[in-house]
Write a protein that holds these residues in place. Structure first.
Motif: not given
Length: 434
Positions: A92-94, A380-381, A415-416, A420-422
């Motif tokens: 549920s995070r990634s 991203v994930g 890479v992504l 594109v940070p959280i």
């Protein structure tokens, strides 16, 4: 905080965090892994590999396959042990809360319900065959599938406690029975002579043997967190995985390979029923499917709770409903679609592992305090997972598809995620994610 109820014999924690006070011994978790691995399909895979290459080469490919599985299974298990959460909540995070529900949980739920149905079908087929051969009682396979499917489902409905007890009883019995079958094949059927003279007509490559080995356990390895969330420490997680997976995995595939060569058939129902203790053969076939099928239904129920946004105390009810669907598939003859099912698992499930490991051990630095669920879907994930699926398909038989998928999703996510940070405003508390 866990949502379990100590007064109930039925486990009612699905997505909540497991308190340290409710953790289990590493040995009991290891028994669960062993029970999952000792199954009729694994014997069948062992037979396929063993009849397509020399026994030494077959066991070598099996060992390499399990080593590859442990390389990602142990980190996945450790992350869930740290967090006290099952695989779908770990994601549920990634993947984001929405991505975890719509992608990861649906994949796992469908895979596990299908796997449960396949196991019920295998058990029903074996039971009907042995009852007909030795007692002259004709039982339709679909009837046996329903009966044994219902029995195996009840263990999953009760939850982790009953699954632990089942495996602690079944695994020693299964190992004894398989060793007896091996003794009977080598001594009573002069198997040593057969093995020494055996030359496969068409030799399978080591990479193909590795792929077959991994395919049969890939979804179980990806959902390792459903059980290691009960581990007391990282060390216990490692011990449970190593001791639970390698000895049992190699034993069941190796014995399946040897017996298939000796008997001249990969149908282990025939091999085991032809010993001078057919009742023992029947018990092996029943318990081998039971320990694996119940774990499949259990993991499917947890994933289903997340898909439907249900409360933890609905896990048992949903496990029952999904299990009935699986039994329906069994009665309909899902065994005929075994190869297609394995291909589905190989292509769709492994990339999830690459994404989860990358997020927790690289960006969360392997620390639970750095981990929080994120709102919606983490693009991203999702993109990294999709790249893993498509990349594995495009590469086809190059190297090992499962490993290709994990590596691709892991690298793409790294890479992504760097670009594109959280964001802090996208993070939510665990209580808001359930």
């Amino acid at each position: 905080m866990t949502s379990s109820n100590n007064k109930s014999k039925t486990e009612n924690v699905a997505l909540g965090r497991i308190d340290l006070s409710e953790r289990k011994s590493w040995l009991s978790i290891g028994f669960i892994w062993s029970g999952i691995l000792i199954c009729v399909p694994a014997l069948m895979v062992g037979g396929m590999v063993g009849t397509s290459m020399t026994i030494g080469k077959a066991i070598f490919s099996m060992l390499l396959g399990y080593i590859c599985i442990l390389v990602f299974m142990i980190p996945l298990g450790i992350s869930s042990a740290d967090l006290g959460l099952p695989t779908v909540m770990n994601a549920s995070r990634s993947f984001g809360i929405g991505g975890s529900r719509v992608i990861v949980s649906i994949i796992i739920a469908i895979s596990m319900v299908g796997w449960f149905g396949f196991q019920a079908n295998v058990c029903g087929n074996s039971f009907s065959q042995i009852m007909g051969d030795y007692l002259g009682i004709s039982i339709p396979v679909w009837v046996s599938s329903i009966i044994w499917g219902a029995i195996m489902l009840m263990t999953a409905v009760l939850g982790i406690g009953m699954i632990r007890y089942l495996n602690m009883v079944a695994v020693p019995l299964l190992l004894f029975g398989l060793l007896y079958g091996l003794y009977y094949g080598l001594v009573q059927m002069d198997g040593a002579t057969v093995l020494s003279a055996y030359e496969p007509q068409q030799e399978m490559s080591v990479l193909t043997g590795m792929n077959l080995t991994m395919s049969g356990f890939i979804t179980g390895a990806v959902t390792a967190g459903d059980y290691t969330r009960y581990a007391r420490s990282r060390g216990d997680t490692v011990k449970a995985c190593l001791v639970g997976v390698v000895p049992a995995g190699i034993a069941v595939l190796g014995i399946g390979a040897i017996l298939a060569v000796i008997a001249g058939t990969g149908d282990l129902t025939i091999v085991l029923s032809n010993t001078n203790l057919p009742v023992l053969g029947l018990l092996i076939l029943v318990f081998a499917t039971w320990t694996t099928a119940t774990s499949s239904a259990y993991a499917g129920g947890i994933a289903g709770v997340n898909v439907l946004k249900l409360k933890d105390d609905k896990r048992a009810m949903l496990t029952l409903i999904l299990g009935i669907v699986g039994i329906g598939l069994a009665a309909g003859g899902i065994i005929d679609h075994f190869v297609e099912f394995l291909n589905f698992l190989t292509n769709m499930t492994p990339p999830v592992a690459g994404v989860l490991v990358a997020e927790y051990f690289v960006f969360c630095k392997g620390k639970a305090e750095h981990w929080k669920p994120t709102k919606g879907g983490n693009i991203v994930g999702i993109v990294a997972w999709l790249c893993g699926v498509v990349g594995s398909m495009l590469l086809g038989s190059f190297f090992v598809p499962s490993i290709n998928a994990i590596i691709i999703s892991f690298v793409i996510y790294l890479v992504l995620r760097h670009f594109v940070p959280i964001k802090a405003e996208d993070e939510v508390e665990l209580a808001d994610a359930n």
